[in-house]
Design a protein around this motif. Structure first.
Motif, short mmCIF file in Angstrom:
data_model
loop_
_atom_site.label_atom_id
_atom_site.label_comp_id
_atom_site.label_asym_id
_atom_site.label_seq_id
_atom_site.Cartn_x
_atom_site.Cartn_y
_atom_site.Cartn_z
N ASN A 225 53.69 -50.73 -1.08
CA ASN A 225 54.87 -50.67 -0.24
C ASN A 225 55.71 -49.23 -0.24
O ASN A 225 55.40 -48.53 -1.30
CB ASN A 225 56.05 -51.53 -0.94
N SER A 226 56.66 -49.18 0.52
CA SER A 226 57.44 -47.78 0.54
C SER A 226 58.76 -48.09 0.14
O SER A 226 59.27 -49.32 0.29
CB SER A 226 57.39 -47.32 1.99
N MET A 227 59.19 -47.28 -0.58
CA MET A 227 60.67 -47.38 -1.19
C MET A 227 61.47 -46.10 -1.38
O MET A 227 60.84 -44.95 -1.58
CB MET A 227 60.58 -48.18 -2.50
N THR A 228 62.50 -46.25 -1.62
CA THR A 228 63.59 -44.96 -1.64
C THR A 228 63.50 -44.45 -3.25
O THR A 228 63.53 -45.32 -4.08
CB THR A 228 65.06 -45.26 -1.34
N PHE A 229 63.62 -43.03 -3.51
CA PHE A 229 63.74 -42.56 -4.78
C PHE A 229 65.35 -42.64 -4.79
O PHE A 229 66.13 -41.67 -4.33
CB PHE A 229 63.33 -41.34 -4.70
N GLY A 230 65.86 -43.42 -5.68
CA GLY A 230 67.41 -43.46 -5.82
C GLY A 230 68.05 -42.82 -7.20
O GLY A 230 67.25 -42.79 -8.23
N ARG A 231 69.36 -42.49 -6.78
CA ARG A 231 69.92 -42.00 -8.27
C ARG A 231 70.31 -43.14 -9.03
O ARG A 231 70.41 -42.85 -10.18
CB ARG A 231 71.04 -41.12 -7.85
N SER A 232 70.51 -44.26 -8.43
CA SER A 232 71.01 -45.50 -9.21
C SER A 232 70.97 -46.50 -8.34
O SER A 232 70.59 -46.53 -7.05
CB SER A 232 72.86 -45.30 -9.39
N PHE A 233 71.20 -47.55 -8.84
CA PHE A 233 70.85 -48.84 -8.04
C PHE A 233 71.66 -49.25 -6.88
O PHE A 233 71.39 -49.91 -5.86
CB PHE A 233 71.03 -50.10 -8.96
N ALA A 234 72.96 -48.32 -7.01
CA ALA A 234 73.76 -48.57 -5.73
C ALA A 234 73.24 -47.88 -4.65
O ALA A 234 73.77 -47.92 -3.49
CB ALA A 234 75.13 -47.83 -6.24
N ASP A 235 72.09 -47.11 -4.90
CA ASP A 235 71.46 -46.42 -3.47
C ASP A 235 70.74 -47.26 -2.67
O ASP A 235 70.17 -46.84 -1.54
CB ASP A 235 70.64 -45.05 -3.85
N THR A 236 70.40 -48.64 -3.00
CA THR A 236 70.02 -49.51 -2.03
C THR A 236 70.78 -50.84 -1.90
O THR A 236 71.86 -51.08 -2.84
CB THR A 236 68.49 -50.02 -2.79
N HIS A 237 70.26 -51.77 -1.05
CA HIS A 237 70.81 -53.12 -0.92
C HIS A 237 70.34 -54.01 -1.78
O HIS A 237 69.39 -53.91 -2.45
CB HIS A 237 70.51 -53.40 0.48
N LYS A 238 70.96 -55.10 -2.29
CA LYS A 238 70.59 -55.95 -2.96
C LYS A 238 69.37 -56.80 -2.47
O LYS A 238 69.00 -57.06 -1.26
CB LYS A 238 71.69 -57.36 -3.22
N GLY A 239 68.35 -56.78 -3.33
CA GLY A 239 66.98 -57.33 -3.12
C GLY A 239 65.98 -56.37 -2.62
O GLY A 239 64.66 -56.45 -2.47
N GLU A 240 66.50 -54.90 -2.45
CA GLU A 240 65.62 -54.05 -2.04
C GLU A 240 64.87 -53.20 -3.48
O GLU A 240 65.78 -53.10 -3.99
CB GLU A 240 66.22 -53.04 -1.28
N PRO A 241 63.58 -52.88 -3.09
CA PRO A 241 63.12 -52.07 -4.22
C PRO A 241 63.47 -50.54 -4.40
O PRO A 241 63.94 -49.96 -3.23
CB PRO A 241 61.50 -52.11 -4.09
N LEU A 242 63.37 -50.00 -5.62
CA LEU A 242 63.74 -48.46 -5.57
C LEU A 242 62.86 -47.94 -6.70
O LEU A 242 62.44 -48.52 -7.58
CB LEU A 242 65.20 -48.20 -5.65
N VAL A 243 62.75 -46.51 -6.37
CA VAL A 243 62.09 -45.84 -7.69
C VAL A 243 63.53 -44.76 -8.35
O VAL A 243 64.23 -44.53 -7.47
CB VAL A 243 61.25 -44.59 -7.28
N TYR A 244 63.61 -44.88 -9.56
CA TYR A 244 64.79 -44.33 -10.13
C TYR A 244 64.16 -43.61 -11.60
O TYR A 244 63.21 -43.73 -11.86
CB TYR A 244 65.67 -45.28 -10.52
N VAL A 245 64.97 -42.98 -12.16
CA VAL A 245 64.88 -42.24 -13.31
C VAL A 245 65.44 -43.16 -14.51
O VAL A 245 66.63 -43.36 -14.63
CB VAL A 245 65.41 -40.64 -13.50
#
Length: 278
Positions: A225-245
């Protein structure tokens, strides 16, 4: 000088096993400070026990003694050992791979095989199924309390002879990085990889970038899948995947307010590979 004793096991807390370990340690030295790392390691999961030691050890002061008991080979010919780590801590444990992450990251300066004729709970010689109480908690408490020195734990053995679990090191290539799913952030179901944040810096991947993420198990693709590299979980909407540190400065994958591991039946170890592509 009395040090601190930290206990880890796969015993759970639904019976008296952990309490018995505390009791043995307390009987060695009533004033000893005893803490629990976790007793919720999945039964027989040596890999997770190894990771949890590495995850927490360096946050404790030098000289702290850890007892780690994930021991499916209890009563067999596997060795009981004590080690001094490069970070200045001590671990009392079976020699079954529990030290894999520590040996890779902190290094092991000295290893001694526990002399069970000396370092064993009195009157327990006929028991072969609860070495966590009779050998490890007892020896760990005696070491932490200063009753014995590390030199009297037992004879020296070579660190190179320790049992090691298979680990696949992270790699970086042209516009891509690859590693393994080292562990789960259990309560929330996030995936924690062994890929350091610096790999993204080298590829000039920044917050807000979109990445292609592929997960394979034993060479078979199980997620893409494609997903966003976010600083925190607030960078995506509820239920969306993300990459984070994550908190250990490695890359993680999550679903905002959901469990990625449960959603896609993901587990951990060197046979669970993950790829990030720009």
């Amino acid at each position: 000088m009395t040090q601190t004793l930290v206990l880890q096991s796969d015993f759970g807390i639904s019976d008296g096993a952990v309490s018995a370990m505390h009791g043995v340690a307390h009987s060695v030295e009533p004033g000893l400070s005893i803490f629990d790392l976790t007793h919720d390691i999945p039964p027989f999961n040596i890999w997770e026990g190894s990771y949890r030691l590495w995850q927490t050890m360096t946050y404790w002061k030098e000289g702290t003694v850890f007892v780690s008991v994930i021991d499916p080979g209890v009563g067999s010919t596997r060795r009981s050992i004590g080690v001094k780590t490069g970070s200045g801590h001590f671990v009392i444990t079976p020699d079954n791979g529990t030290l894999t992450h520590i040996q890779r990251t902190e290094g092991i300066l000295e290893v001694r095989e526990i002399d069970e004729k000396v370092n064993r709970l009195p009157k327990s010689g006929e028991s072969y199924t609860f070495h966590g109480r009779d050998i490890y908690a007892y020896t760990g408490a005696r070491l932490a309390a200063g009753v014995i020195s590390f030199e009297t734990v037992g004879p020296l053995i070579e660190p190179e002879t320790l049992v090691q679990l298979q680990v696949k090191e992270p790699t970086i290539g042209y516009e891509a990085v690859e590693g393994i799913i080292d562990i789960l952030d259990i309560r929330f179901g996030n995936l924690w990889t062994n890929i350091p944040r610096d790999f993204f810096k080298k590829l000039e991947i920044g917050y807000g970038d979109t990445l292609k993420v592929t997960i394979s198990h034993n060479g078979r693709e199980v997620y893409h899948n494609s997903m966003t590299f976010g600083r925190s979980f607030a960078d995506t909407h509820k239920g969306e995947p993300l990459v984070y540190v994550n908190s250990l400065d490695n890359l993680g994958v999550a679903i905002n307010q959901g469990s990625f591991a449960k959603a896609y039946d993901i587990r951990t170890g060197s046979n669970w590979e993950i790829h990030f592509n720009k």
